[in-house]
Design a protein around this motif. Structure first.
Motif, mmCIF file in Angstrom:
data_model
loop_
_atom_site.group_PDB
_atom_site.id
_atom_site.type_symbol
_atom_site.label_atom_id
_atom_site.label_comp_id
_atom_site.label_asym_id
_atom_site.label_seq_id
_atom_site.Cartn_x
_atom_site.Cartn_y
_atom_site.Cartn_z
ATOM 1 N N TYR A 1 79.923 81.292 85.294
ATOM 2 C CA TYR A 1 80.983 81.119 86.290
ATOM 3 C C TYR A 1 80.459 80.436 87.554
ATOM 4 O O TYR A 1 81.070 79.511 88.080
ATOM 5 N N THR B 1 74.742 86.597 82.078
ATOM 6 C CA THR B 1 74.901 85.197 81.654
ATOM 7 C C THR B 1 76.314 84.695 81.927
ATOM 8 O O THR B 1 76.510 83.505 82.185
ATOM 9 N N ASN B 2 77.272 85.588 81.881
ATOM 10 C CA ASN B 2 78.673 85.236 82.142
ATOM 11 C C ASN B 2 78.886 84.934 83.627
ATOM 12 O O ASN B 2 79.614 84.003 83.982
ATOM 13 N N ILE C 1 83.688 89.867 87.463
ATOM 14 C CA ILE C 1 82.997 89.311 86.309
ATOM 15 C C ILE C 1 81.742 90.106 86.007
ATOM 16 O O ILE C 1 80.921 90.342 86.903
ATOM 17 N N GLY C 2 81.563 90.501 84.760
ATOM 18 C CA GLY C 2 80.382 91.242 84.340
ATOM 19 C C GLY C 2 79.534 90.444 83.367
ATOM 20 O O GLY C 2 79.965 89.413 82.852
ATOM 21 N N GLN C 3 78.363 90.946 83.077
ATOM 22 C CA GLN C 3 77.348 90.358 82.189
ATOM 23 C C GLN C 3 76.652 89.176 82.890
ATOM 24 O O GLN C 3 77.286 88.164 83.227
ATOM 25 N N GLN D 1 89.605 95.781 84.366
ATOM 26 C CA GLN D 1 88.594 95.049 83.604
ATOM 27 C C GLN D 1 87.209 95.498 84.036
ATOM 28 O O GLN D 1 86.350 94.698 84.425
ATOM 29 N N ALA D 2 86.983 96.812 83.919
ATOM 30 C CA ALA D 2 85.694 97.384 84.292
ATOM 31 C C ALA D 2 84.600 96.863 83.373
ATOM 32 O O ALA D 2 84.826 96.632 82.189
ATOM 33 N N ALA D 3 83.410 96.691 83.922
ATOM 34 C CA ALA D 3 82.259 96.256 83.131
ATOM 35 C C ALA D 3 81.586 97.457 82.480
ATOM 36 O O ALA D 3 81.694 98.586 82.949
ATOM 37 N N LEU E 1 88.809 88.101 91.241
ATOM 38 C CA LEU E 1 88.142 88.028 89.946
ATOM 39 C C LEU E 1 86.900 88.918 89.933
ATOM 40 O O LEU E 1 86.065 88.854 90.832
#
Lengths: 242, 242
Positions: free
Chosen positions: A83, A78-79, A74-76, A59-61, A72
């Motif tokens: 979180y 605002t995302n 997590i990219g972006q 799940q590369a950004a 976990l």
């Protein structure tokens, strides 16, 4: 025990990573700014680039910042804040409040992209000097129409909140981000902001309130806070101000 | 009984509202496209503009689209989809899956903004013709570097998912949005896309699979689907293609 959060972002600029850093700092969270740590320990830039490598990271950004919390990734921006918000005590509990906060954060993300495009209106692959004429035009439009529109909008949100902060009485990550937007705008467009600021006292007050919070004040004085510079999103080019 | 969702968006373009329309249509949800309904019934454009009026709407949005669900008013496209996802059965249950989906949706939102800026690189307040020279340069850069980079990225996501869809075996709102991106790009840049498409068979397959879903196929044939046009985000200006 919770393992330290790992932030992966360009090591020499505030950029989009700064919105994450401010939330982690305000909360006093245990985190590592991985790309600023030594390569020989498996950190540094190679570790950041690995987060973007879809051949080896499922799940590369598309782009940094990226946050790792245990397994976990997590990219972006605002995302990541979505979180972290509840976990760091910087977001309301109710879904309606979290959606409103995310909406405000997304509006700041749009605003930030417009700031970026003042100095890079034609291509991210060319230097500023190669697109300076277009940058002069885009910046004039930004200062005259877009900047006041965003300042108006966030002033109205503050007034409607009937509190000190965007969502009312309690600080959220949105307030830290609005502080960063205002600090960046004062750096990049000192003349335009000096002219506009007196019409927006509620925004100045929010900026000062956030800057004076103990953890933020201490962070801003530390070497962890990278100085604004002309590699970042907020750049001071005098010819684009006025 | 759940009251109908109300979508507030410009009535003559697909624009950002289309990402919401596609989710509601796929789910067969009961909704009203308010700005396209008669003003005399309190709908139409005045109703849309009221959602943006912070003097009378406490949580007014900066820009459309806005979704109303009962008392809740939600702005920003990705935020609306985040809210609708679980409710429409178009998002995974687990938080990690929802974050990954939101991350992909945000990456498409960035891509869409870059598409917009191909024809409006200098100012949203000027006509295309007034910024055509800059648009030629920005579009050339978009076709040569940005477009392939995004196509590469979403191809990799599809391959890594090991399923038909971005998240695997089950359709999410992200797939509907990727369909819309590809359809819009084929409309706006037919030559560039014809040249690039053969290198991206997985994306073409995703596009065709979504277009063939019964509710989507029926929607695309209906008058509810506004045609692409040169007021929207995806615009076909032959000189910007090539």
């Amino acid at each position: 025990m919770h393992m330290a959060y790992e932030l992966y972002y360009w090591p020499t600029i505030q950029g989009r990573g700064e919105f994450i850093r401010l939330a982690l700092e305000e909360a006093g969270a245990d985190y590592r700014d991985i790309a600023r740590l030594p390569e020989r320990k498996g950190q540094g830039m190679p570790a950041m680039l690995a987060c973007l490598d879809g051949d080896n990271t499922p799940q590369a950004a598309y782009a940094p910042p990226v946050l790792r919390d245990g397994d976990l990734l997590i990219g972006q921006t605002t995302n990541i804040l979505l979180y972290l918000g509840r976990r760091l005590g910087l977001a309301p509990r109710a879904e309606s409040g979290r959606l409103w906060l995310n909406q405000l954060q997304l509006t700041m993300a749009d605003w930030l992209t417009e700031v970026h495009d003042t100095h890079h209106p034609l291509s991210m692959n060319q230097y500023y000097d190669e697109q300076k004429q277009a940058a002069l035009q885009r910046s004039a439009d930004f200062r005259a129409t877009r900047l006041p529109k965003f300042l108006d909008y966030f002033t109205q949100v503050l007034l409607n909140s009937r509190g000190q902060y965007l969502l009312g009485a309690r600080l959220t990550y949105g307030d830290l981000s609005l502080f960063q937007m205002l600090a960046g705008l004062h750096y990049a467009f000192p003349q335009a902001m000096a002219r506009l600021a007196p019409a927006y006292p509620a925004l100045q007050e929010l900026h000062d309130t956030v800057a004076a919070r103990p953890n933020i004040a201490s962070y801003l004085q530390s070497t962890r806070r990278i100085a604004f510079n002309e590699e970042g999103i907020f750049r001071h080019y005098p010819e684009l101000d006025g």
